[in-house]
Every structure is written in structure tokens, then in C-alpha cells.
Design a protein around this motif. Structure first.
Motif, mmCIF file in Angstrom:
data_model
loop_
_atom_site.group_PDB
_atom_site.id
_atom_site.type_symbol
_atom_site.label_atom_id
_atom_site.label_comp_id
_atom_site.label_asym_id
_atom_site.label_seq_id
_atom_site.Cartn_x
_atom_site.Cartn_y
_atom_site.Cartn_z
ATOM 1 N N VAL A 33 0.862 -1.185 0.000
ATOM 2 C CA VAL A 33 0.000 0.000 0.000
ATOM 3 C C VAL A 33 0.896 1.232 0.000
ATOM 4 C CG1 VAL A 33 -1.687 1.341 1.317
ATOM 5 C CG2 VAL A 33 -1.894 -1.156 1.192
ATOM 6 N N GLY A 34 0.686 2.126 -0.952
ATOM 7 C CA GLY A 34 1.475 3.351 -1.027
ATOM 8 C C GLY A 34 0.944 4.414 -0.089
ATOM 9 N N LEU A 35 1.841 5.085 0.602
ATOM 10 C CA LEU A 35 1.486 6.168 1.522
ATOM 11 C C LEU A 35 2.280 7.406 1.120
ATOM 12 C CD1 LEU A 35 0.043 7.191 4.077
ATOM 13 C CD2 LEU A 35 1.986 6.318 5.414
ATOM 14 N N ILE A 36 1.577 8.443 0.671
ATOM 15 C CA ILE A 36 2.211 9.665 0.182
ATOM 16 C C ILE A 36 1.904 10.792 1.161
ATOM 17 C CG2 ILE A 36 2.403 11.253 -1.756
ATOM 18 C CD1 ILE A 36 1.216 9.048 -3.540
ATOM 19 N N LEU A 37 2.945 11.271 1.861
ATOM 20 C CA LEU A 37 2.767 12.264 2.918
ATOM 21 C C LEU A 37 3.899 13.288 2.882
ATOM 22 C CD1 LEU A 37 1.924 9.975 5.973
ATOM 23 C CD2 LEU A 37 0.331 11.421 4.709
ATOM 24 N N PRO A 38 3.673 14.469 3.495
ATOM 25 C CA PRO A 38 4.785 15.415 3.662
ATOM 26 C C PRO A 38 5.679 14.958 4.818
ATOM 27 C CG PRO A 38 2.789 16.342 4.613
ATOM 28 C CD PRO A 38 2.393 15.038 3.970
ATOM 29 N N MET A 39 6.792 14.360 4.508
ATOM 30 C CA MET A 39 7.715 13.872 5.529
ATOM 31 C C MET A 39 8.876 14.842 5.747
ATOM 32 S SD MET A 39 6.038 11.199 6.234
ATOM 33 C CE MET A 39 7.129 10.461 7.428
ATOM 34 N N SER A 40 8.931 15.914 4.952
ATOM 35 C CA SER A 40 9.936 16.952 5.106
ATOM 36 C C SER A 40 9.285 18.288 4.775
ATOM 37 C CB SER A 40 11.137 16.689 4.184
ATOM 38 O OG SER A 40 10.733 16.699 2.826
ATOM 39 N N GLY A 41 9.988 19.384 5.084
ATOM 40 C CA GLY A 41 9.430 20.697 4.786
ATOM 41 C C GLY A 41 8.431 21.139 5.840
ATOM 42 N N ILE A 42 7.612 22.144 5.493
ATOM 43 C CA ILE A 42 6.732 22.764 6.491
ATOM 44 C C ILE A 42 5.614 21.835 6.951
ATOM 45 C CG2 ILE A 42 7.178 25.098 5.666
ATOM 46 C CD1 ILE A 42 4.473 25.026 4.258
ATOM 47 N N GLY A 43 5.339 20.788 6.194
ATOM 48 C CA GLY A 43 4.273 19.866 6.587
ATOM 49 C C GLY A 43 4.757 18.639 7.328
ATOM 50 N N ALA A 44 6.040 18.609 7.719
ATOM 51 C CA ALA A 44 6.622 17.387 8.269
ATOM 52 C C ALA A 44 5.968 16.954 9.575
ATOM 53 C CB ALA A 44 8.127 17.565 8.465
ATOM 54 N N GLU A 45 5.627 17.908 10.429
ATOM 55 C CA GLU A 45 5.028 17.545 11.719
ATOM 56 C C GLU A 45 3.655 16.912 11.510
ATOM 57 O OE1 GLU A 45 4.350 19.388 16.198
ATOM 58 O OE2 GLU A 45 4.795 20.730 14.528
ATOM 59 N N ALA A 46 2.861 17.501 10.631
ATOM 60 C CA ALA A 46 1.569 16.905 10.305
ATOM 61 C C ALA A 46 1.774 15.547 9.634
ATOM 62 C CB ALA A 46 0.769 17.829 9.398
ATOM 63 N N GLY A 47 2.773 15.464 8.749
ATOM 64 C CA GLY A 47 3.068 14.204 8.076
ATOM 65 C C GLY A 47 3.401 13.096 9.051
ATOM 66 N N ALA A 48 4.141 13.428 10.111
ATOM 67 C CA ALA A 48 4.483 12.425 11.121
ATOM 68 C C ALA A 48 3.233 11.915 11.831
ATOM 69 C CB ALA A 48 5.468 13.018 12.125
ATOM 70 N N ALA A 49 2.281 12.815 12.095
ATOM 71 C CA ALA A 49 1.035 12.404 12.745
ATOM 72 C C ALA A 49 0.213 11.503 11.827
ATOM 73 C CB ALA A 49 0.226 13.635 13.156
ATOM 74 N N TRP A 50 0.100 11.885 10.548
ATOM 75 C CA TRP A 50 -0.624 11.039 9.591
ATOM 76 C C TRP A 50 0.058 9.673 9.436
ATOM 77 C CZ3 TRP A 50 -0.673 16.036 6.437
ATOM 78 C CH2 TRP A 50 -1.908 16.693 6.587
ATOM 79 N N HIS A 51 1.383 9.687 9.379
ATOM 80 C CA HIS A 51 2.131 8.436 9.246
ATOM 81 C C HIS A 51 1.835 7.516 10.427
ATOM 82 C CE1 HIS A 51 6.331 6.471 8.383
ATOM 83 N NE2 HIS A 51 5.317 5.685 8.068
ATOM 84 N N ALA A 52 1.811 8.083 11.625
ATOM 85 C CA ALA A 52 1.545 7.284 12.819
ATOM 86 C C ALA A 52 0.158 6.646 12.768
ATOM 87 C CB ALA A 52 1.683 8.150 14.073
ATOM 88 N N GLY A 53 -0.849 7.416 12.333
ATOM 89 C CA GLY A 53 -2.204 6.865 12.256
ATOM 90 C C GLY A 53 -2.297 5.685 11.316
ATOM 91 N N VAL A 54 -1.635 5.785 10.159
ATOM 92 C CA VAL A 54 -1.657 4.680 9.198
ATOM 93 C C VAL A 54 -0.868 3.489 9.729
ATOM 94 C CG1 VAL A 54 -1.032 3.967 6.861
ATOM 95 C CG2 VAL A 54 -1.976 6.245 7.246
#
Length: 414
Positions: A33-54
Motif C-alpha cells: 500500500v502506497g502512503l504519500i505524505l509530507p515527511m519533510s518541509g513545512i508539513g513534516a510535523e503533520a506528516g508524522a502524525a498522519w504516518h503514525a495513524g496509518v
């Protein structure tokens, strides 16, 4: 039988056995399953939260036997909080045979990736984009918005805050300079004006201040807001830009100027960044508030909370953790219902699907692929107990009660 003929038959049998073994191994191997998130840049903190949920969703399903009898394997790609990054990631994943995608976490990335999904023969579930066109004039059958949209979220918060803070006669807005930002301003204004009209009073919503998300200095925008004749403020910037605005604004008294500040969903990320310096009346749209009575009634809420705490060591998750967990559960339930990873079969299974989440049953409308469930409008503030901040009040928002009718392929007109 001649030796040569016997050799040919034996060779064919061996090849068939190898082929069958290869197929069996492919079918029993990981389901990617592909997961496409902001893992760097200004969205990284939100990306980490989304990553954790998945990741929690994957761990839960794998512990229960996986999906279609196969372990789920996440293939993570960084979209760098940019449209170009999201498109590149989607193309790379599809090119490597990954057709099941969780992505389009926010509106710019969703707007860029949704139109190319049919070409890629992929299906995407998106945890947070709000821009209205995704499920209206820009509807794509391969894309599913498993989140509130701008009408549901921003008309809802405009309505609630106008009712709750009747002393606020004039509102200021600061929103992204984008299609999504204009949707935010339009529907917050609509919700606020409707609430005032129903209460028999008048309010004024000023023309929005538009701001870029790709900057760190908001002094010019803050100066404009400080000079405005308003008592209430709605902030449509999200993640790091929202936090930067509020921190910089506090330095010049913006938290004291406004009697109430509404937020587009950054909630606990703001609390963790500002802690004891939080604005006194900050209300945020929230996907999930673990620990309160209405959340505790759902077993999946407790399971998500414990899974997140075990994964991160943090017992105070942002609500967006639930948004990505819910999106992953939707995709997994769709594949299970389809009995296949075939894109067309999964799309058909997702249409009209109702499944359990950490906030109770969640339904995906067949007509426009808009998800509908339960959310909160929550007060984020200082608390006496550790860690000293968190959600101090929450009002339930039943999305089906306020959602617009489906008009796939046509622009929505409120």
C-alpha cells in the motif's frame, strides 16, 4: 518414449511447478500500500502524525491476520508538501505496481494527484483535503475524500463560534492564497452569517487576508489583522504556518486583541508548540478527541489511542492521527469487501461502504465519494494536569446533518 521426449515432458512439468510456486509466492507475499505524505518541509510535523495513524492501522490489521490473507506493507513516499512532489510520488508508486494509495493529505496535493489516478490505474483515499471541487466539478471516480470538506468544516465552525460568542460583531479571516483558502473564507462567512440571522442579529465578516503557506514570516499579515476593527479571528492556515502565525502574533498582542480565534484543524499541534502561551479562546475543528466520554464509547478509539502511545510514547495525539487511521481503515475494508486488489473492484467496494472507526460508523457516499461521520469543534487550552495543555471542551459535529447534497461533475453552489 524417447529420451528427448521424456526430457521435454519433465522440463515442462518442472517449469509449471516453478511457475505455480512463483504465483503462490506472489499471492502470499506482502500486500503493498502506497502512503504519500509530507515527511519533510513545512508539513513534516503533520506528516508524522498522519504516518503514525496509518502505521497503527497496519499493525492492527496485520495482528489480526493481514488483508486477503497477506501482511500489509507500507511503501512510504515524501511529497515534500508540494503538488509536484505528490504527483512524482504517485507516478513512482504506480510504476512499481502499487495501485492502492493513501495520499492527497491536503488540498494542493489532492488536486494534483486526483486527475492522474485513472491514467495510473490506481485508487486513492485521502485523509484531509477540504477543497470543494474534489467531489464536485473535479470529481474523479478513482479518488475518495475520507474527510470533511470545506462546507461541512468551515460553515460548521463559523456557525458554532458565532452562536457561542455573541459579543463578536466583526470577524477577520486569514486563509491560504489558493482555491482551498477561498473555499474556507466563503463557507466560514456563510456559516457565521446564517447563525447571526437565525439569532436576529447582524455581524460583519471582513474581506480575507490571503497568505502563502511557503513562508515563515507573517509580520505583514499580522499587522493587517491587528489594524482590523474585528473582535474574532478565523485562521485557515494549517500545520507549521498556523503555529508560526500564532506565535508571531502573540509577540504583538494578537491573542489579546481577539476574543476568540478559530482554527482549521491544527489543534494539538498548536498546543504542543505553544503550551502555556496558548491563546485563551482557541477553538479548532478536530477529527478526534481521545479520552472524552463521546470518544471512549468506541472500542476503536481506545485501541487507536493505545496503539499511538505505544508507537510514539506520546499520550496526547493530534486529531489528524484519526483522519489517516480512518482513511487506511476505509481502504483496507474496501479491499476486503472486493476480495481483490484490482482497482476497479476496490472502487466499486468503496462506493457506499460503511465501516467502523475510532469515532464510530463512517459512510462513503456512492455518488461523489464524500465520506461522512462524526467530528468535533474543540477548545484547545491550558490545563492544570500534565502535560499542561490539551482539549478542554468539545462540541460534536454530525457531518451528515450539515453536508451538502452530492453533485459530482458540477460545481457546488451554496
Amino acid at each position: 518414449m524417447s529420451l528427448s521426449r521424456r526430457s521435454i515432458i519433465q522440463g515442462a512439468a518442472a517449469a509449471a511447478a516453478v511457475g505455480a510456486t512463483g504465483i503462490a509466492r506472489a499471492q502470499s507475499g506482502p500486500l503493498r500500500v502506497g502512503l504519500i505524505l509530507p515527511m519533510s518541509g513545512i508539513g513534516a510535523e503533520a506528516g508524522a502524525a498522519w504516518h503514525a495513524g496509518v502505521k497503527v492501522a497496519v499493525e492492527q490489521w496485520n495482528a489480526a491476520g493481514g488483508l486477503l490473507g497477506r501482511p500489509i506493507e507500507l511503501v512510504v513516499r515524501d511529497d515534500k508538501f508540494t503538488s509536484a512532489g505528490a504527483v512524482a510520488a504517485a507516478r513512482e508508486l504506480a510504476g512499481s505496481g502499487v495501485n492502492l494509495l493513501i495520499g492527497g493529505s491536503q488540498s494542493p496535493m489532492a488536486l494534483a494527484t486526483a486527475p492522474i489516478l485513472p491514467e495510473l490505474k490506481a485508487v486513492m483515499v485521502a485523509p484531509c483535503p477540504t477543497v470543494m471541487s474534489l467531489t464536485h466539478e473535479g470529481f474523479q471516480p478513482n479518488f475518495f475524500r475520507l474527510s470533511w470538506n470545506a462546507f461541512i468544516a468551515f460553515a460548521g465552525v463559523g456557525n458554532l463560534l458565532t452562536n457561542k460568542f455573541s459579543e463578536v460583531q466583526t470577524w477577520s479571516l486569514i486563509v491560504p492564497d489558493s482555491e482551498n483558502g477561498r473555499d474556507m473564507a466563503r463557507y466560514f462567512t456563510l456559516g457565521a452569517q446564517r447563525a447571526a440571522q437565525q439569532a436576529g442579529r447582524q455581524i460583519k465578516v471582513l474581506e480575507p487576508v490571503f497568505a502563502s503557506l511557503n513562508k515563515a514570516d507573517y509580520r505583514v499579515e499580522i499587522n493587517s489583522l491587528m489594524n482590523a476593527p474585528s473582535q474574532g479571528l478565523f485562521v485557515g492556515l494549517t500545520a507549521a504556518p498556523c503555529i508560526s502565525l500564532l506565535q508571531q502574533g502573540r509577540a504583538v498582542g494578537m491573542d489579546k486583541k481577539f476574543k476568540v480565534i478559530g482554527d482549521a484543524g491544527t489543534e494539538m499541534l498548536i498546543a504542543k508548540a505553544m503550551q502555556k502561551s496558548l491563546p485563551p479562546n482557541l477553538w479548532s475543528i478536530s477529527f478526534w478527541v481521545p479520552g472524552i466520554e463521546s470518544s471512549n464509547r468506541y472500542p476503536l478509539s481506545r485501541a487507536l489511542h493505545e496503539g499511538y502511545a505505544k508507537l510514539t510514547g506520546d499520550r496526547n495525539p493530534a486529531g489528524i492521527v484519526h483522519s489517516s487511521h480512518r482513511a487506511a481503515l476505509g481502504l483496507f475494508n474496501g479491499v476486503k469487501k472486493a476480495g481483490s486488489t484490482d482497482t476497479a473492484a476496490v472502487i466499486a467496494a468503496l462506493e457506499g461502504l460503511t465501516y467502523d472507526t475510532a469515532m464510530g460508523p463512517y459512510h462513503i457516499r456512492k455518488e461523489d465519494h464524500q465520506g461522512l461521520g462524526t467530528a468535533y469543534i474543540a477548545k484547545v487550552g491550558v490545563k492544570d494536569e500534565a502535560p499542561g495543555y490539551g482539549i478542554t471542551d468539545a462540541v460534536v459535529l454530525n457531518e451528515a446533518d450539515v453536508a451538502e447534497p452530492p453533485t459530482p461533475g458540477k460545481k457546488f453552489e451554496a
